[in-house]
Enzyme design. Structure first.
Site, PDB file in Angstrom:
ATOM      1  CE  LYS A  14      -1.073  -0.576   4.729  1.00 54.87           C
ATOM      2  NZ  LYS A  14       0.133  -0.023   5.457  1.00 54.87           N
ATOM      3  NE  ARG A  89      -2.020  -0.579  10.837  1.00 56.70           N
ATOM      4  CZ  ARG A  89      -1.088  -0.223  10.231  1.00 56.70           C
ATOM      5  NH1 ARG A  89      -1.021   1.132   9.769  1.00 56.70           N
ATOM      6  NH2 ARG A  89      -0.163  -1.102   9.823  1.00 56.70           N
ATOM      7  NE  ARG A 128       8.384  -3.313   4.604  1.00 54.80           N
ATOM      8  CZ  ARG A 128       6.981  -2.939   4.726  1.00 54.80           C
ATOM      9  NH1 ARG A 128       6.158  -2.525   3.646  1.00 54.80           N
ATOM     10  NH2 ARG A 128       6.425  -3.614   5.941  1.00 54.80           N
ATOM     11  NE  ARG A 161       8.324  -1.192   8.746  1.00 55.09           N
ATOM     12  CZ  ARG A 161       7.060  -1.120   8.594  1.00 55.09           C
ATOM     13  NH1 ARG A 161       6.811  -0.583   7.400  1.00 55.09           N
ATOM     14  NH2 ARG A 161       6.091  -1.482   9.414  1.00 55.09           N
ATOM     15  NE  ARG A 172       4.043  -5.094  10.828  1.00 60.16           N
ATOM     16  CZ  ARG A 172       4.814  -4.949   9.740  1.00 60.16           C
ATOM     17  NH1 ARG A 172       5.975  -5.604   9.741  1.00 60.16           N
ATOM     18  NH2 ARG A 172       4.743  -4.095   8.751  1.00 60.16           N
TER      19      ARG A 172
HETATM   20  P1  AMP Z   1       3.100   0.509   9.000  1.00 59.96           P
HETATM   21  O1  AMP Z   1       4.462   1.350   8.552  1.00 59.96           O
HETATM   22  O2  AMP Z   1       1.771   1.095   8.481  1.00 59.96           O
HETATM   23  O3  AMP Z   1       3.204  -0.956   8.884  1.00 59.96           O
HETATM   24  O4  AMP Z   1       2.985   0.798  10.506  1.00 59.96           O
HETATM   25  C1  AMP Z   1       3.953   0.215  11.303  1.00 59.96           C
HETATM   26  C2  AMP Z   1       3.623  -0.124  12.833  1.00 59.96           C
HETATM   27  O5  AMP Z   1       2.974   1.300  13.306  1.00 59.96           O
HETATM   28  C3  AMP Z   1       2.078  -0.793  12.915  1.00 59.96           C
HETATM   29  O6  AMP Z   1       2.351  -2.380  13.172  1.00 59.96           O
HETATM   30  C4  AMP Z   1       1.494  -0.377  14.269  1.00 59.96           C
HETATM   31  O7  AMP Z   1       2.009  -0.903  15.346  1.00 59.96           O
HETATM   32  C5  AMP Z   1       1.889   1.290  14.306  1.00 59.96           C
HETATM   33  N1  AMP Z   1       0.717   1.912  13.312  1.00 59.96           N
HETATM   34  C6  AMP Z   1       0.695   2.548  12.314  1.00 59.96           C
HETATM   35  N2  AMP Z   1      -0.418   2.831  12.017  1.00 59.96           N
HETATM   36  C7  AMP Z   1      -1.144   2.649  13.030  1.00 59.96           C
HETATM   37  C8  AMP Z   1      -2.458   3.164  13.364  1.00 59.96           C
HETATM   38  N3  AMP Z   1      -3.436   3.634  12.462  1.00 59.96           N
HETATM   39  N4  AMP Z   1      -3.170   2.822  14.649  1.00 59.96           N
HETATM   40  C9  AMP Z   1      -2.179   2.123  15.366  1.00 59.96           C
HETATM   41  N5  AMP Z   1      -1.086   1.650  15.371  1.00 59.96           N
HETATM   42  C10 AMP Z   1      -0.544   1.848  14.100  1.00 59.96           C
END
Ligand code: AMP
Length: 219
Positions: A14, A89, A128, A161, A172
């Site tokens: 995404k 989310r 990644r 990461r 996740r």
């Molecule tokens: P992402 O880069 O989108 O995969 O986000 C990495 C991590 O950040 C996620 O696994 C969550 O722990 C946290 N995170 C990102 N966006 C949110 C959200 N909208 N609500 C809660 N946690 C978030």
């Protein structure tokens, strides 16, 4: 002045799709994951709190996340439209976003749903790499940077990461299915979902997203 959300499992691609869509339609790109990672790097209070959740593959609490997004949406660059990547989310976040937008008589125009199978996600996420400095995403197998370890965009260092290990990715994915996938129905009821399938490649995925946006008369 489009207001978009992009939804998809972690590692569905995404972020990559969001980057292309943002450029094409001149939108601000708001990635909550990037905002958290920036705060972690800068060791802010928000970053320190968020890190404990992120490293476990859990969600950062709604109140913290909602406040951060509300603050970010107040920036000038959001006035000409934006794409929200990684937010909402949870149903509580989606409702909070509706309320926030309603204050200015605004609403979300479309929700992009990026579909990718779990086995493909596992493979892509563990290969990644992201830029420490600007957040640009690469993949050592499928989308390598020109020089290994160096970001094509800003010359920063690309790293794995800390939450891209198989165990955390598994968590996740579970978190996504439980908390985030219900949002597809939430927005589907409004008839504003646009789908892209990212199992083959991002070009195919982006093409169907663009077609879907055009069908909603967004362009
Ligand atoms: P992402 O880069 O989108 O995969 O986000 C990495 C991590 O950040 C996620 O696994 C969550 O722990 C946290 N995170 C990102 N966006 C949110 C959200 N909208 N609500 C809660 N946690 C978030």
């Amino acid at each position: 002045h489009m207001k978009l959300i992009i939804l998809g499992a972690p590692g569905s691609g995404k972020g990559t799709s969001a980057t292309v869509i943002r450029e094409k339609y001149s939108l601000a790109h708001i990635s909550t994951g990037d905002l958290f990672r920036y705060n972690i790097k800068e060791q802010t209070k928000l970053g320190i709190e968020a890190k404990s959740y992120i490293d476990r593959g859990a969600l950062v609490p709604d109140d913290v996340t909602i406040r951060m997004v509300a603050d970010r949406l107040g920036n000038d660059d959001c006035k000409s439209g934006y794409i929200l990547d990684g937010f909402p989310r949870t149903t509580a976040q989606a409702k909070a976003l509706d309320e926030l937008l309603a204050k200015t008589g605004d609403k979300i125009d479309a929700v992009i749903h990026v579909i990718t199978d779990d086995d493909i996600i596992m493979d892509r996420v563990t290969t990644r790499r992201v830029c420490e400095k600007c957040g640009a995403s690469f993949n050592v197998k499928y989308m390598p940077s020109k020089v290994e370890g160096v970001c094509d965009v800003c010359g920063g260092k690309t790293v794995m990461r800390s939450d891209d290990n198989p165990e955390t990715v598994g968590k996740r994915l579970e978190t996504y299915k439980e908390n985030t996938r219900p949002l597809i129905d939430f927005y589907n009821a409004r008839g504003i979902i646009v789908e892209g399938n990212n199992n083959v490649d991002s070009a195919t995925c982006i093409k169907s997203i663009e077609d879907g946006l055009a069908r909603l008369n967004l362009n």
